[in-house]
Write an enzyme that holds these catalytic residues in place. Structure first.
Site, PDB file in Angstrom:
ATOM      1  N   HIS A  99      52.704 -77.382  14.882  1.00 40.94           N
ATOM      2  CA  HIS A  99      54.108 -76.561  14.130  1.00 40.94           C
ATOM      3  C   HIS A  99      53.530 -76.373  12.939  1.00 40.94           C
ATOM      4  CE1 HIS A  99      54.574 -80.761  14.478  1.00 40.94           C
ATOM      5  NE2 HIS A  99      55.180 -80.768  13.153  1.00 40.94           N
ATOM      6  N   HIS A 101      55.149 -76.122   8.986  1.00 41.97           N
ATOM      7  CA  HIS A 101      56.488 -76.445   8.228  1.00 41.97           C
ATOM      8  C   HIS A 101      56.307 -75.526   7.001  1.00 41.97           C
ATOM      9  CE1 HIS A 101      57.166 -80.718   9.487  1.00 41.97           C
ATOM     10  NE2 HIS A 101      55.895 -80.799   9.673  1.00 41.97           N
TER      11      HIS A 101
END
Ligand code: 5GP
Ligand code: ZN
Length: 139
Positions: A99, A101
């Site tokens: 992922h 950010h």
């Protein structure tokens, strides 16, 4: 992947405050935002980390981060932005599904990933503001 929380969120099996979705990604508000507007870009397919990420997904994630950054800049009273991505426990990765950010920053306000808090209503409002700015920019 079974038992991966981000696979389930990306697939819509677990509810999230979604800012954006397409065939490859879901973008959600971080539940413990390091600052107001903190988003996570989740690929829908499971890749553990940057090392496993196919080149085309890596490129698409960065281009999407740019669109989100511009939308966040319009939507929020932010002063700067961090793009952060942790790989491996030693690097601070706590969810083992890649992922990216996208973290708006505010003058004079420190940030630490994973340590913030926000109400469900704040997360919903921030997601809505950024989503509207993204749609407006791309109309
Ligand atoms: P990492 O430390 O792996 O780079 O970042 C994981 C991030 O995911 C943290 O910022 C944490 O707050 C966020 N997070 C963990 N579980 C959930 C969840 O179930 N939903 C959402 N929206 N964010 C989560
Ligand atoms: Zn996963």
């Amino acid at each position: 992947m079974a038992d991966c929380i981000f696979c389930k969120i990306a697939a819509g099996e677990i509810a999230s405050h979604t800012v954006y979705e397409d065939a490859l990604f879901r973008v959600i508000m971080d539940l413990n935002p390091a600052s107001p507007g903190h988003m996570l870009i989740l690929p829908k397919a499971h890749y553990q980390d940057f090392f496993e990420l196919p080149n085309e997904v890596a490129s698409a994630a960065m281009l999407l981060a740019k669109r989100l950054a511009l939308a966040a800049k319009k939507a929020l009273p932010m002063d700067g932005l961090n793009i952060v991505q942790n790989n491996g426990k030693a690097a601070g990765q706590s969810v083992m599904h890649y992922h990216l950010h996208v973290v708006p920053r505010y003058q004079g306000v420190a940030f630490k990933l994973g340590e913030g808090s926000a109400t469900q209503q704040e997360l919903a409002e921030q997601a809505e503001c950024i989503r509207a700015a993204l749609e407006e920019a791309e109309r």
